[in-house]
Design a protein around this motif. Structure first.
Motif, PDB file in Angstrom:
ATOM      1  N   GLY A  15       0.513  -1.173  -0.111  1.00 51.87           N
ATOM      2  CA  GLY A  15       0.285   0.156  -0.057  1.00 51.87           C
ATOM      3  C   GLY A  15       0.669   1.285   0.205  1.00 51.87           C
ATOM      4  N   SER A  16       2.110   1.185  -0.085  1.00 49.98           N
ATOM      5  CA  SER A  16       2.926   2.423   0.000  1.00 49.98           C
ATOM      6  C   SER A  16       2.432   3.337  -1.181  1.00 49.98           C
ATOM      7  CB  SER A  16       4.631   1.801  -0.200  1.00 49.98           C
ATOM      8  OG  SER A  16       4.628   1.147  -1.563  1.00 49.98           O
ATOM      9  N   LEU A  17       2.786   4.634  -0.716  1.00 46.87           N
ATOM     10  CA  LEU A  17       2.298   5.978  -1.565  1.00 46.87           C
ATOM     11  C   LEU A  17       3.654   6.598  -1.896  1.00 46.87           C
ATOM     12  CD1 LEU A  17      -0.777   6.912   0.703  1.00 46.87           C
ATOM     13  CD2 LEU A  17      -0.884   5.815  -1.567  1.00 46.87           C
ATOM     14  N   PRO A  18       3.587   7.330  -3.162  1.00 40.37           N
ATOM     15  CA  PRO A  18       4.846   8.003  -3.425  1.00 40.37           C
ATOM     16  C   PRO A  18       4.695   9.294  -2.792  1.00 40.37           C
ATOM     17  CG  PRO A  18       2.934   8.429  -5.025  1.00 40.37           C
ATOM     18  CD  PRO A  18       2.473   7.069  -4.064  1.00 40.37           C
ATOM     19  N   GLN A  19       6.260   9.976  -2.380  1.00 39.22           N
ATOM     20  CA  GLN A  19       6.162  10.880  -1.567  1.00 39.22           C
ATOM     21  C   GLN A  19       5.666  12.284  -2.050  1.00 39.22           C
ATOM     22  OE1 GLN A  19       8.181  10.915   1.582  1.00 39.22           O
ATOM     23  NE2 GLN A  19       7.915   8.854   1.262  1.00 39.22           N
ATOM     24  N   TRP A  20       5.405  12.347  -3.370  1.00 37.66           N
ATOM     25  CA  TRP A  20       4.942  13.499  -3.823  1.00 37.66           C
ATOM     26  C   TRP A  20       3.340  13.853  -3.568  1.00 37.66           C
ATOM     27  CZ3 TRP A  20       0.688  12.968  -7.121  1.00 37.66           C
ATOM     28  CH2 TRP A  20       0.519  11.859  -7.508  1.00 37.66           C
ATOM     29  N   VAL A  21       2.754  12.847  -3.000  1.00 38.48           N
ATOM     30  CA  VAL A  21       1.409  12.997  -2.431  1.00 38.48           C
ATOM     31  C   VAL A  21       1.209  13.969  -1.224  1.00 38.48           C
ATOM     32  CG1 VAL A  21       0.377  10.882  -3.435  1.00 38.48           C
ATOM     33  CG2 VAL A  21       1.181  11.156  -0.993  1.00 38.48           C
ATOM     34  N   SER A  22       2.447  14.304  -0.680  1.00 37.99           N
ATOM     35  CA  SER A  22       2.538  15.181   0.416  1.00 37.99           C
ATOM     36  C   SER A  22       2.515  16.582   0.176  1.00 37.99           C
ATOM     37  CB  SER A  22       3.490  14.871   1.474  1.00 37.99           C
ATOM     38  OG  SER A  22       4.627  14.885   0.841  1.00 37.99           O
ATOM     39  N   LEU A  23       2.713  16.816  -1.130  1.00 36.18           N
ATOM     40  CA  LEU A  23       3.106  18.284  -1.600  1.00 36.18           C
ATOM     41  C   LEU A  23       1.787  19.056  -1.557  1.00 36.18           C
ATOM     42  CD1 LEU A  23       5.673  17.555  -4.708  1.00 36.18           C
ATOM     43  CD2 LEU A  23       6.299  18.352  -2.349  1.00 36.18           C
ATOM     44  N   GLY A  24       1.710  19.953  -0.749  1.00 35.78           N
ATOM     45  CA  GLY A  24       0.530  20.835  -0.771  1.00 35.78           C
ATOM     46  C   GLY A  24      -0.340  20.489   0.106  1.00 35.78           C
ATOM     47  N   ALA A  25      -0.133  19.096   0.895  1.00 38.25           N
ATOM     48  CA  ALA A  25      -1.243  18.560   1.480  1.00 38.25           C
ATOM     49  C   ALA A  25      -2.027  19.407   2.561  1.00 38.25           C
ATOM     50  CB  ALA A  25      -0.886  17.291   2.223  1.00 38.25           C
ATOM     51  N   GLN A  26      -1.058  20.516   3.117  1.00 31.48           N
ATOM     52  CA  GLN A  26      -1.369  21.069   4.495  1.00 31.48           C
ATOM     53  C   GLN A  26      -2.731  22.305   3.997  1.00 31.48           C
ATOM     54  OE1 GLN A  26       1.412  21.270   3.423  1.00 31.48           O
ATOM     55  NE2 GLN A  26       2.000  23.503   2.225  1.00 31.48           N
ATOM     56  N   ASP A  27      -2.919  22.390   2.666  1.00 28.88           N
ATOM     57  CA  ASP A  27      -3.577  23.242   2.000  1.00 28.88           C
ATOM     58  C   ASP A  27      -5.052  22.575   1.587  1.00 28.88           C
ATOM     59  OD1 ASP A  27      -2.062  25.553   2.392  1.00 28.88           O
ATOM     60  OD2 ASP A  27      -0.896  25.088   0.461  1.00 28.88           O
ATOM     61  N   ARG A  28      -5.008  21.348   1.650  1.00 27.32           N
ATOM     62  CA  ARG A  28      -6.198  20.429   1.468  1.00 27.32           C
ATOM     63  C   ARG A  28      -6.824  19.810   2.503  1.00 27.32           C
ATOM     64  NH1 ARG A  28      -2.201  18.354  -2.250  1.00 27.32           N
ATOM     65  NH2 ARG A  28      -2.060  16.414  -0.981  1.00 27.32           N
ATOM     66  N   GLY A  29      -8.220  19.636   2.454  1.00 29.58           N
ATOM     67  CA  GLY A  29      -9.026  19.018   3.631  1.00 29.58           C
ATOM     68  C   GLY A  29      -8.547  17.601   3.430  1.00 29.58           C
ATOM     69  N   PHE A  30      -9.197  16.807   4.573  1.00 32.73           N
ATOM     70  CA  PHE A  30      -9.069  15.365   4.393  1.00 32.73           C
ATOM     71  C   PHE A  30     -10.155  14.787   4.776  1.00 32.73           C
ATOM     72  CE2 PHE A  30      -7.757  11.537   6.708  1.00 32.73           C
ATOM     73  CZ  PHE A  30      -7.557  10.454   5.500  1.00 32.73           C
ATOM     74  N   GLY A  31     -10.828  13.676   4.126  1.00 24.92           N
ATOM     75  CA  GLY A  31     -11.969  13.034   4.721  1.00 24.92           C
ATOM     76  C   GLY A  31     -11.830  11.336   4.455  1.00 24.92           C
ATOM     77  N   VAL A  32     -12.570  10.895   4.976  1.00 26.73           N
ATOM     78  CA  VAL A  32     -12.829   9.494   5.108  1.00 26.73           C
ATOM     79  C   VAL A  32     -14.265   8.837   4.679  1.00 26.73           C
ATOM     80  CG1 VAL A  32     -12.374   7.184   6.598  1.00 26.73           C
ATOM     81  CG2 VAL A  32     -11.076   9.425   7.299  1.00 26.73           C
ATOM     82  N   TYR A  33     -14.029   7.947   3.829  1.00 28.91           N
ATOM     83  CA  TYR A  33     -15.420   7.377   3.255  1.00 28.91           C
ATOM     84  C   TYR A  33     -15.004   5.684   3.685  1.00 28.91           C
ATOM     85  CZ  TYR A  33     -18.663   4.757   0.458  1.00 28.91           C
ATOM     86  OH  TYR A  33     -19.681   4.014   0.015  1.00 28.91           O
ATOM     87  N   VAL A  34     -16.392   5.225   4.495  1.00 25.67           N
ATOM     88  CA  VAL A  34     -16.179   3.824   4.520  1.00 25.67           C
ATOM     89  C   VAL A  34     -17.449   3.211   3.835  1.00 25.67           C
ATOM     90  CG1 VAL A  34     -16.425   1.926   6.778  1.00 25.67           C
ATOM     91  CG2 VAL A  34     -15.288   4.559   6.969  1.00 25.67           C
ATOM     92  N   HIS A  35     -17.088   2.282   3.186  1.00 26.12           N
ATOM     93  CA  HIS A  35     -18.086   1.512   2.371  1.00 26.12           C
ATOM     94  C   HIS A  35     -18.488   0.325   3.088  1.00 26.12           C
ATOM     95  CE1 HIS A  35     -20.294   0.136  -1.227  1.00 26.12           C
ATOM     96  NE2 HIS A  35     -19.818  -0.956  -1.129  1.00 26.12           N
TER      97      HIS A  35
END
Length: 429
Positions: A15-35
């Motif tokens: 499940g590892s993610l590329p490091q670039w997904v963290s760029l600018g993250a502080q300016d984006r909201g974060f939500g969780v969806y549970v199916h």
């Protein structure tokens, strides 16, 4: 490793993610969806990833599902941290399905507790669950409220028994006012979901459904045109001539009636299919869905759930020269079948089936497609120069509000909302 996608991207087994997904993250909201993929019956029009209780077993069963989902929540927290994403609390959480309330209230509370432990909740966070009217009690709803849920969205669909029968919905429409009151008594905000355009539904039927929903005093109503997807039971019934779909003119007239009645009752449209009341100056919009439409980050938990991280803000994507040298978003999706989903997590693997990197051009295209649907409007500066030249034509055709356009925003008129897809196509070609 998971099989490579056509562009060479893979869904890593850890499940590892590329490091670039963290760029600018502080300016984006974060939500969780549970199916939650369980339903008591599968409705004939539905093509969602859902299963009845008798179809599944093992770690995919209703009894064990919360434990399985909690494993993915723990995995999500781990891989997000390893990718360098900053600590962000969840602004919104949404339990969808299926019918989340097919699970015990205590199981939804346990999953909610795991989300709080993994990320925490922003003060005033919105926490929603979908529910069928026949799947809750006053005690059930109070348990959810005590666990931190703030909102419930009931699948009302219609107030007319024969329309519900055609949709194969199981609840008694007379129960709607009761469940709304129970939710209110528990301190929950309440939304009702309606469907128009069911075969055999008259205009009077639709009016009754709208008036019934309004009379309950809810603060949010969603009204969706019925779409019959290929492969569903209803699609087979239509193909065999057992059911007749309404005309486009009938669908349009029903949308216009919805907007007229809801507006007259104090609801404001904020997305093409969604209306909300304003309470003490606060528009009771579904903030979780707004986060999707505005391009925030979210993690989707559960079989078939999609996730999205690393989107570039619109201001960072020049309209006429979008640079594709850097990825502008990462989307991935979990395996669909709950048994396989549970087995992968049991082995300590990511349940992701595949993923794709969005280029800046693709991210910009998606943002235009979604942003056009919002009442807040889409900045014209986001459009390419050639697309901006076509806005005047949409103004002349009564699809775009002239005053807003002159102020630099693209806002659809009521007629424009009916033709939103054609407007989007024209502005993104």
């Amino acid at each position: 490793m998971a099989p490579a996608l056509p562009d060479g991207e893979t869904a890593p087994i850890d499940g590892s993610l590329p490091q670039w997904v963290s760029l600018g993250a502080q300016d984006r909201g974060f939500g969780v969806y549970v199916h939650v993929p369980f339903c008591s019956v599968r409705c004939g029009y539905c093509d969602f990833n859902t299963y009845t209780a008798t179809e599944l077993g093992g770690g995919a069963s209703q009894v064990n599902y919360a434990d399985t989902a909690i494993k993915e929540i723990a995995l999500a927290r781990k891989v997000m941290g390893e990718a360098g994403l900053p600590e962000r609390t969840a602004n919104t959480v949404f339990f969808g399905g299926g019918t989340p309330t097919m699970l015990k209230a205590a199981d939804l509370a346990r999953m909610m507790g795991a989300i709080k432990e993994a990320w925490g909740l922003t003060e005033g966070a919105e926490v929603t669950t979908e529910a069928n009217p026949d799947s809750v009690s006053p005690e059930y709803l109070q348990t959810l409220a005590d666990a931190g849920f703030t909102r419930v969205s009931f699948g009302m669909q219609s107030a007319v028994p024969q329309v519900l029968a055609t949709l194969e919905r199981t609840h008694d429409p007379r129960r709607i006012p009761d469940v709304v009151q129970w939710a209110r008594d528990a301190g929950l905000d309440v939304s009702l979901d309606l469907i128009y355009g069911t075969p055999g539904e008259s205009m009077d039927d639709w009016r009754l459904s709208l008036e019934t929903a309004i009379a309950t005093g809810v603060d949010h109503v969603s009204a969706y045109a019925l779409v019959v997807e290929p492969g569903t039971k209803m699609a087979t019934q239509v193909r065999r001539g057992l059911l007749t779909l309404p005309s486009e003119d009938d669908q349009a007239a029903k949308y216009e009636l919805a907007d007229e009645l809801l507006s007259a009752a104090g609801f404001e449209w904020y997305e093409v299919s969604n209306w909300a009341q304003r309470v003490d100056g606060d528009l009771k919009a579904c903030r979780h869905n707004l986060a999707y439409w505005r391009g925030d980050d979210w993690w989707g938990v559960g079989p078939g759930a999609h996730s999205y991280l690393g989107s570039a803000p619109l201001s960072a994507v020049p309209a006429d020269e979008p640079s594709d040298e850097h990825s502008a978003g990462l989307r991935w999706w979990n395996v669909k079948h709950p048994i396989r989903y549970a087995a992968m997590l049991e082995r300590g693997e990511s349940p992701a089936a595949g993923r794709e990197r969005l280029t800046a051009t693709e991210a910009q295209l998606e943002r235009v497609m979604l942003g056009v649907r919002l009442a807040e409007g889409l900045p014209l500066s986001v459009l390419s120069s050639s697309a901006r030249t076509r806005v005047a034509g949409h103004m002349a055709n009564g699809l775009v509000e002239p005053k807003a356009a002159l102020a630099g925003l693209l806002k659809l008129t009521r007629r424009g909302r009916l033709l939103a897809d054609s407007v989007v196509r024209d502005l993104t070609d």
